[in-house]
Design a protein around this motif. Structure first.
Motif, short mmCIF file in Angstrom:
data_model
loop_
_atom_site.label_atom_id
_atom_site.label_comp_id
_atom_site.label_asym_id
_atom_site.label_seq_id
_atom_site.Cartn_x
_atom_site.Cartn_y
_atom_site.Cartn_z
N ASP A 51 35.16 32.52 47.86
CA ASP A 51 34.68 33.70 47.17
C ASP A 51 35.36 34.99 47.60
N PHE A 52 36.40 34.88 48.37
CA PHE A 52 37.13 36.08 48.73
C PHE A 52 37.97 36.51 47.54
N ASN A 53 38.30 37.77 47.51
CA ASN A 53 39.13 38.30 46.43
C ASN A 53 40.58 37.89 46.72
N SER A 54 40.84 36.59 46.55
CA SER A 54 42.14 36.05 46.93
C SER A 54 42.83 35.41 45.73
N LYS A 55 44.08 35.07 45.94
CA LYS A 55 44.86 34.40 44.90
C LYS A 55 44.22 33.05 44.56
N HIS A 83 38.66 29.67 51.48
CA HIS A 83 39.26 30.72 50.65
C HIS A 83 38.40 31.14 49.48
N ARG A 106 40.57 31.21 36.83
CA ARG A 106 41.44 31.14 35.66
C ARG A 106 41.55 29.70 35.15
N PHE A 161 41.01 32.16 44.80
CA PHE A 161 39.79 32.39 44.03
C PHE A 161 40.12 32.68 42.58
N HIS A 162 41.07 33.59 42.35
CA HIS A 162 41.39 33.96 40.97
C HIS A 162 42.06 32.82 40.21
#
Length: 189
Positions: free
Chosen positions: A103-107, A101, A114, A109-110
């Motif tokens: 470096d995908f623009n996923s929950k 999961h 954070r 990753f974020h």
């Protein structure tokens, strides 16, 4: 073991569905093999911790003998090994999760970004026994901390006390810094 199990699965049909079914069977067999060979690390950890706790209870009431103390030391070393195994497993699982999961623009990753940002953030500092959150004060205190910590000094903090080292006689040490002639070099070569 894997090769033998793989070859023992006899199936017919579409090559993709055969591959899928063989992988499912292999996964189940690997889980059984893992449990048989390595056991359940989490349950081992709980068992060891409970035994240490019971030995600690005996020690609290002074009922623990020398054999019990030796058993406790043995259990503590076993607990260290089990913790290393668990740490390795958790690290590998985290790595797999990141690869899956990451470096995908996923929950996921974020949330990882954070969490890292919050972990590294300096929220405030203690100045004269008072907590301060003002950015300017935090910057000033951080700068002064690093100035104190990384200040260059003549004294490198190495003190040998009365240790004496063998040294060369003064004439020999003077001869080591004297310039040499071309003839001396040729003679030496």
């Amino acid at each position: 073991m894997i090769k033998g199990k793989w070859e023992s699965y006899q199936m017919e049909g579409n090559i993709i569905s055969v591959l899928k079914e063989k992988l499912k069977l292999l996964k189940a067999d690997l889980k059984v093999w893992n449990r048989k060979v390595f056991g359940s690390v989490e349950s081992d950890k709980r068992r060891i911790e409970m035994e240490i706790e019971s030995l600690d209870g005996e020690d609290d009431i002074d009922a623990l003998e020398d054999a019990g103390r030796l058993r406790r030391l043995d259990l503590l070393s076993q607990l260290g090994l089990v913790n290393k195994k668990l740490d390795s497993v958790y690290r590998k699982k985290a790595r797999v999760n990141w690869l899956k999961h990451g470096d995908f623009n996923s929950k996921f990753f974020h949330s990882a970004i954070r969490w890292r940002r919050l972990k590294n953030e300096v929220k405030g500092v203690e100045v004269d026994s008072q907590w301060c959150k003002e950015p300017e004060v935090v910057r000033r205190e951080a700068k002064s901390l690093f100035k104190k910590r990384f200040r260059a000094t003549q004294d490198f903090g190495v003190h040998l006390g009365s240790v004496e080292f063998r040294s060369l006689p003064s004439e020999v040490s003077r001869n080591m810094v004297v310039s040499f002639s071309e003839e001396e070099v040729k003679d030496a070569v």
